[in-house]
Design a protein around this motif. Structure first.
Motif, PDB file in Angstrom:
ATOM      1  N   VAL A 211       0.832  -1.208   0.000  1.00 47.88           N
ATOM      2  CA  VAL A 211       0.000   0.000   0.000  1.00 47.88           C
ATOM      3  C   VAL A 211       0.867   1.258   0.000  1.00 47.88           C
ATOM      4  N   PRO A 212       0.287   2.425  -0.358  1.00 49.37           N
ATOM      5  CA  PRO A 212       1.048   3.681  -0.293  1.00 49.37           C
ATOM      6  C   PRO A 212       1.472   3.992   1.140  1.00 49.37           C
ATOM      7  N   LEU A 213       2.570   4.732   1.277  1.00 53.25           N
ATOM      8  CA  LEU A 213       3.177   4.918   2.595  1.00 53.25           C
ATOM      9  C   LEU A 213       3.244   6.385   3.031  1.00 53.25           C
ATOM     10  N   GLU A 214       2.438   7.263   2.400  1.00 48.60           N
ATOM     11  CA  GLU A 214       2.525   8.690   2.726  1.00 48.60           C
ATOM     12  C   GLU A 214       2.217   8.980   4.198  1.00 48.60           C
ATOM     13  N   GLU A 215       1.102   8.436   4.681  1.00 45.58           N
ATOM     14  CA  GLU A 215       0.709   8.715   6.064  1.00 45.58           C
ATOM     15  C   GLU A 215       1.726   8.167   7.050  1.00 45.58           C
ATOM     16  N   LEU A 216       2.301   7.021   6.737  1.00 48.53           N
ATOM     17  CA  LEU A 216       3.320   6.437   7.603  1.00 48.53           C
ATOM     18  C   LEU A 216       4.550   7.335   7.668  1.00 48.53           C
ATOM     19  N   CYS A 217       4.998   7.829   6.517  1.00 46.88           N
ATOM     20  CA  CYS A 217       6.155   8.739   6.496  1.00 46.88           C
ATOM     21  C   CYS A 217       5.853  10.021   7.263  1.00 46.88           C
ATOM     22  N   LEU A 218       4.629  10.508   7.130  1.00 49.00           N
ATOM     23  CA  LEU A 218       4.209  11.709   7.848  1.00 49.00           C
ATOM     24  C   LEU A 218       4.320  11.488   9.355  1.00 49.00           C
ATOM     25  N   ASN A 219       3.858  10.324   9.822  1.00 45.23           N
ATOM     26  CA  ASN A 219       3.919   9.977  11.246  1.00 45.23           C
ATOM     27  C   ASN A 219       5.350   9.874  11.734  1.00 45.23           C
ATOM     28  N   ILE A 220       6.209   9.274  10.926  1.00 42.94           N
ATOM     29  CA  ILE A 220       7.611   9.102  11.321  1.00 42.94           C
ATOM     30  C   ILE A 220       8.265  10.463  11.552  1.00 42.94           C
ATOM     31  N   MET A 221       8.011  11.399  10.643  1.00 38.44           N
ATOM     32  CA  MET A 221       8.611  12.734  10.781  1.00 38.44           C
ATOM     33  C   MET A 221       7.956  13.525  11.911  1.00 38.44           C
ATOM     34  N   LYS A 222       6.660  13.354  12.108  1.00 44.01           N
ATOM     35  CA  LYS A 222       5.965  14.056  13.184  1.00 44.01           C
ATOM     36  C   LYS A 222       6.515  13.639  14.549  1.00 44.01           C
ATOM     37  N   CYS A 223       6.881  12.347  14.664  1.00 42.20           N
ATOM     38  CA  CYS A 223       7.420  11.826  15.922  1.00 42.20           C
ATOM     39  C   CYS A 223       8.929  12.042  16.056  1.00 42.20           C
TER      40      CYS A 223
ATOM     41  N   ARG B 299       8.952   7.366  -3.119  1.00 44.97           N
ATOM     42  CA  ARG B 299       7.779   7.910  -3.824  1.00 44.97           C
ATOM     43  C   ARG B 299       6.814   8.573  -2.848  1.00 44.97           C
ATOM     44  N   ALA B 300       6.649   7.966  -1.690  1.00 48.72           N
ATOM     45  CA  ALA B 300       5.776   8.549  -0.673  1.00 48.72           C
ATOM     46  C   ALA B 300       6.309   9.908  -0.219  1.00 48.72           C
ATOM     47  N   MET B 301       7.607   9.989  -0.033  1.00 46.75           N
ATOM     48  CA  MET B 301       8.219  11.257   0.368  1.00 46.75           C
ATOM     49  C   MET B 301       8.068  12.307  -0.736  1.00 46.75           C
ATOM     50  N   ASN B 302       8.190  11.880  -1.991  1.00 45.07           N
ATOM     51  CA  ASN B 302       8.006  12.817  -3.104  1.00 45.07           C
ATOM     52  C   ASN B 302       6.595  13.377  -3.127  1.00 45.07           C
ATOM     53  N   LEU B 303       5.596  12.519  -2.827  1.00 42.10           N
ATOM     54  CA  LEU B 303       4.211  13.005  -2.789  1.00 42.10           C
ATOM     55  C   LEU B 303       4.032  14.023  -1.666  1.00 42.10           C
ATOM     56  N   LEU B 304       4.639  13.766  -0.512  1.00 42.96           N
ATOM     57  CA  LEU B 304       4.544  14.705   0.605  1.00 42.96           C
ATOM     58  C   LEU B 304       5.172  16.050   0.235  1.00 42.96           C
ATOM     59  N   ARG B 305       6.241  15.998  -0.532  1.00 40.80           N
ATOM     60  CA  ARG B 305       6.855  17.250  -0.984  1.00 40.80           C
ATOM     61  C   ARG B 305       5.955  17.948  -2.005  1.00 40.80           C
ATOM     62  N   ASP B 306       5.302  17.142  -2.859  1.00 38.28           N
ATOM     63  CA  ASP B 306       4.399  17.722  -3.866  1.00 38.28           C
ATOM     64  C   ASP B 306       3.237  18.473  -3.235  1.00 38.28           C
ATOM     65  N   VAL B 307       2.699  17.931  -2.145  1.00 39.35           N
ATOM     66  CA  VAL B 307       1.562  18.609  -1.499  1.00 39.35           C
ATOM     67  C   VAL B 307       2.020  19.687  -0.525  1.00 39.35           C
ATOM     68  N   GLY B 308       3.338  19.812  -0.359  1.00 35.13           N
ATOM     69  CA  GLY B 308       3.867  20.865   0.522  1.00 35.13           C
ATOM     70  C   GLY B 308       3.917  20.470   1.980  1.00 35.13           C
ATOM     71  N   ALA B 309       3.957  19.144   2.267  1.00 38.73           N
ATOM     72  CA  ALA B 309       3.919  18.690   3.653  1.00 38.73           C
ATOM     73  C   ALA B 309       5.304  18.585   4.286  1.00 38.73           C
ATOM     74  N   CYS B 310       6.351  18.473   3.462  1.00 38.13           N
ATOM     75  CA  CYS B 310       7.690  18.430   4.044  1.00 38.13           C
ATOM     76  C   CYS B 310       8.666  19.230   3.187  1.00 38.13           C
ATOM     77  N   GLU B 311       9.779  19.582   3.820  1.00 39.04           N
ATOM     78  CA  GLU B 311      10.777  20.426   3.163  1.00 39.04           C
ATOM     79  C   GLU B 311      11.387  19.711   1.953  1.00 39.04           C
ATOM     80  N   GLU B 312      11.804  20.484   0.976  1.00 40.51           N
ATOM     81  CA  GLU B 312      12.369  19.918  -0.248  1.00 40.51           C
ATOM     82  C   GLU B 312      13.668  19.172   0.011  1.00 40.51           C
ATOM     83  N   GLU B 313      14.536  19.727   0.837  1.00 39.29           N
ATOM     84  CA  GLU B 313      15.871  19.160   1.016  1.00 39.29           C
ATOM     85  C   GLU B 313      16.041  18.378   2.313  1.00 39.29           C
ATOM     86  N   GLU B 314      15.085  18.500   3.244  1.00 44.00           N
ATOM     87  CA  GLU B 314      15.235  17.842   4.536  1.00 44.00           C
ATOM     88  C   GLU B 314      14.041  16.938   4.820  1.00 44.00           C
ATOM     89  N   ASN B 315      14.246  15.970   5.736  1.00 48.21           N
ATOM     90  CA  ASN B 315      13.150  15.130   6.206  1.00 48.21           C
ATOM     91  C   ASN B 315      12.483  15.821   7.391  1.00 48.21           C
TER      92      ASN B 315
END
Length: 827
Positions: free
Chosen positions: A471-483, A506-522
């Motif tokens: 499955v896609p992993l966007e929400e999981l990556c979001l949680n990892i960075m939030k914590c 790919r999940a991280m790229n989508l988060l960058r596309d929607v503006g949820a995380c920085e371009e160069e940093e996690n």
């Protein structure tokens, strides 16, 4: 509180029942192992009582010093959390345990047991045992990464291998290096216990038997042998003879009277197709007829003929015909349920209600049949329940003694290269087969008939493929960075079954596309921090936050609630045409999203005038009331969550907010575009397959960036005649690839919220992401570029300080007017 409760009658009565559960015999073993180890694994069969009893054992234990805190009144140091994969499980288990603890009211001030699920909780300051969904504990990790308030964490049903539970296992393993006092208990009915034990440094495993009755298992070779099934030469469930025997051919020239000659092709084989045997089945046990049938059958197809013959066999032959009990048939999906239901209800033998009751269980079917499935039918009536894997563990039909297992299930897979969800029909695992088998032995001895060979079963995977691998992993990556757990790629490498790094990237790229995380940093942006606080997909979360800024949160919250759960539209068996027409009558704004909102508004208005009016509205429009109630509740909770972040939602909570005027429609479509982009395509049309019957009807095909794709048959836009652009929720692969939940949009939302704008002055062309093209003056593109910059700055300020009031902001008002007044042409 615990000591006082142990003296009341309810506690003593239920305690005598608890003592008879299989797990109770292991009470001391569990306590001893938990005292000696930080992690233990409990592999308990269905019916063992582990989910209700193990957390209570911990709460009640007093044999060792580590547990004396409960008796000494130091209860604040004991805080047990038991995670569950489903909301209904968390609620039902907490309710039962509260009763067993002798409590009068779950969640009351003197209650030690409570529950917490998304948007709902029953707990208090005295709660020491909390049942919750896995998502709840993950959100707690965002605020308390070390779980300092938790003394014992019980992770139940870990064999299901959901994304959330696998994530939690990584966190727990890291946490044990810091929290030497934390106790972890992993539990499951069908658990690959050694794998989990190895992951936690070979921790102890406690195996507990279940309390189920014996179930006799028959495979398809036994079924064919017993019920006399014969494969017809033209059966759609058999292989083509060319695939089974060697066909030889020749061309003959035939001369007839008068001298005329013609050429004729001739095919023949030295083998008799009705006598071939390519199986390893013993000839002294199985007849040639059976071995031939097993050879010829295509086991990749669900054999409805064999199922019908088997049901007749159970109803007419010894010893089964005199047995009282239901038949539960496991099928992969809704289409299979509908097909078998139609076959059975049109068969004279099964259409007599005095002999058979045919019922279906599926989440999109109306609730009438589903309620009947749990009721005991009249004496002499055989209940036949058609179900998907919802009946595997989630629910129990009490009177089942026969299970017919097709051996198939539909699983969601995500194809990374195509960025597409795919619902694939696959063979189940051995663990699934065992769970299905167990459904026949809950109340008495039962029988399980598997529509696959024993050899096939031996080749099945032991367990289902972990969800984290499909499955896609966007929400999981979001949680990892939030914590603040660091780089998601590196973090997930430490999983029980690490996902492919490409999937994480790919999940991280989508988060960058929607503006949820920085371009160069996690590192999360302000938008990313807010999205991590919302228990929805990042795209839907972005829609909610933007709608709060532009004053249309009510409408978007309803649409988001439906997108996170299931559609309220239902299709009763045999009534597809009527259901489609009813949905088309509710169509609004050339949009599946607004059609749903329109259906919701109609239901709300009907509910104001009384229950009869409400039920009549749902019946006429083929809507499921319980789903609409769920949407209403989730909508309210989503709005409150947005409010809790700091956004002003006072207007959205008023009745004036329920509008569908042109200005609101334009704004909401723009917000949907902001959230779902780049899921966009250009509308084209093609003749329908039955064009002779419908010469004026055109099928809508959407030209996406990569390929033309048809709109899903359930969409109100499948035959839309409009031109322009559409935004869609998801791309899915069923019998073919479809776009689901489609809304027609105009160019301005794309120019405001789409990808990178490029202005080609000499060609008077404005492009978005190099493939979306608009023929217009160059200055139009320049203006939109500037508007984007201004809007970006405004949204950044709002996200950093959500309490800022922008309702009368000049830029917001200008964009609202711009979207409402749009007049443009596209190329």
């Amino acid at each position: 509180i615990l000591t006082n409760n142990q003296t009341n009658d309810i506690y003593r009565e239920l305690y005598s029942i608890r003592e008879n559960l299989p797990v109770y015999q292991y009470r001391q073993v569990i306590i001893d192992k938990l005292f000696q180890n930080n992690v233990i694994v409990i592999a308990g069969e269905t019916g063992s009582g582990k989910s209700t009893q193990v957390p209570q054992f911990i709460l009640e234990a007093s044999n060792f010093e580590i547990f004396d805190m409960i008796r000494k009144g130091e209860g604040e140091k004991c805080n047990i959390i038991c995670t569950q994969p489903r909301r209904i499980s968390a609620i039902s288990l907490a309710t039962r345990v509260s009763q067993e603890l002798g409590e009068n009211n779950l969640g009351s001030k003197d209650s030690l047991c409570g529950y917490q699920i998304r948007f709902e909780s029953k707990k208090n300051m005295n709660t020491k045992l909390l049942y919750c969904t896995t998502g709840v504990i993950l959100r707690q990790l965002q605020n308390q990464p070390n779980l300092n308030d938790v003394s014992h964490l019980v992770i139940d049903e870990v064999h299901e291998r959901s994304v959330q539970s696998d994530f939690l296992l990584i966190v727990v393993k890291k946490l044990l290096c810091i929290r030497h006092d934390l106790k972890i208990i992993l539990m499951s009915a069908t658990l690959d216990s050694e794998k989990f034990s190895s992951y936690f440094q070979h921790c102890p495993v406690i195996n507990i038997p279940g309390r189920t009755f014996p179930v006799e298992v028959f495979h398809v070779e036994d079924v064919i042998e017993n019920c006399g099934y014969i494969v017809d030469d033209d059966s759609k469930y058999s292989y083509n003879p060319n695939q089974l025997v060697q066909i030889e051919s020749a061309s003959l020239e035939v001369t007839v009277k008068g001298g005329e000659s013609t050429k004729m092709g001739v095919n023949w084989t030295k083998e008799n197709i009705s006598k071939i045997d390519h199986t390893d089945l013993p000839g002294d046990v199985y007849s040639l007829r059976t071995r031939n049938a097993v050879t010829r059958l295509n086991h990749n197809r669900i054999n409805m003929d064999l199922i019908v013959d088997l049901i007749k066999y159970l109803g007419n032959c010894d010893p089964y015909d005199d047995m009282d009990g239901a038949i539960l048939i496991f099928l992969p999906g809704l289409s299979d349920i509908q097909e078998l239901n139609e076959i059975l209800t049109t068969d004279r033998e099964f259409s007599d209600p005095r002999k058979y009751q045919i019922l279906a269980l599926h989440s999109v079917l109306s609730s009438g049949d589903q309620t009947k499935a749990f009721a005991i039918p009249p004496q002499g009536v055989r209940k036949v329940v058609l179900a998907t894997n919802i009946a595997e563990t989630g629910i129990t039909i009490p009177d089942v003694i026969f299970v017919i297992d097709s051996g198939k299930v539909k699983e969601t897979r995500y194809i990374e290269t195509k960025q597409m969800s795919c619902l694939e029909e696959v063979f189940i695992s051995k663990a699934n087969a065992k769970q299905r088998q167990g459904r026949a032995g809950r109340v008495q001895s039962g029988y399980c008939f598997r529509l696959f060979t024993k050899a096939m079963y031996n080749d099945f995977k032991a367990y289902t493929i972990p969800e984290i691998l499909r499955v896609p992993l966007e929400e999981l990556c979001l949680n990892i960075m939030k914590c603040n757990f660091g780089n998601p790629v590196e973090f997930l490498r430490e999983g029980l079954d690490p996902p492919q790094e490409l999937s994480v990237i790919r999940a991280m790229n989508l988060l960058r596309d929607v503006g949820a995380c920085e371009e160069e940093e996690n590192k999360l942006t302000p938008l990313g921090h807010h999205l991590a606080s919302l228990p929805v997909h990042v795209r839907i979360g972005k829609m909610l936050l933007y709608s709060a800024v532009f004053g249309c949160l009510e409408q978007v919250a309803v649409i988001a609630a439906a997108m996170t759960d299931k559609s309220p539209f239902v299709v009763p068996l045999g009534k597809r045409e009527g259901a489609d027409q009813a949905k088309q009558n509710l169509a609004m704004a050339v949009s599946d999203h607004f059609t749903l909102y329109n259906a919701y508004l109609g239901w709300k208005r009907a509910s104001y005038t009384g229950r009869n009016s409400e039920e009549s509205y749902c019946r006429q429009n083929f809507l499921k009331r319980s789903t609409l109630l769920d949407i209403e509740n989730v909508k309210e909770d989503l709005m409150k969550l947005v409010g809790s972040i700091g956004f002003d939602i006072s207007y959205s909570m008023s009745k004036d907010s329920e509008k569908t005027d042109p200005a609101v429609i334009a704004m909401v479509k723009a917000i949907i575009t902001a959230g779902l982009y780049p899921n966009v395509g250009k509308v084209t049309h093609t003749p329908v397959p039955d064009a002779a019957l419908y010469p004026d009807r055109k099928l809508c095909i959407v030209e996406t960036q990569y390929a033309p794709i048809a709109i899903h048959p359930s969409s109100v836009n499948r035959y839309m005649e409009n031109n322009g652009w559409v935004i869609y929720h998801e791309k899915v692969k069923l019998s073919r690839v479809y776009l689901r939940d489609v809304t027609l949009i105009s160019p301005y939302p794309l120019l405001l919220f789409g990808g990178a704008i490029d202005v080609q002055h000499t060609q008077q062309l404005v492009t978005i992401d190099s493939w979306i093209k608009f023929k217009t003056y160059a200055r139009t593109g320049v203006i939109f570029k500037e508007l984007r910059n201004l809007l970006s700055d405004l949204l950044q300020k709002k996200l950093e300080s959500p309490s800022l009031n922008f309702s009368d902001n000049e830029l917001v008002c200008m964009i609202q007017k711009l979207l409402q007044s749009e007049r443009a042409t596209t190329v």
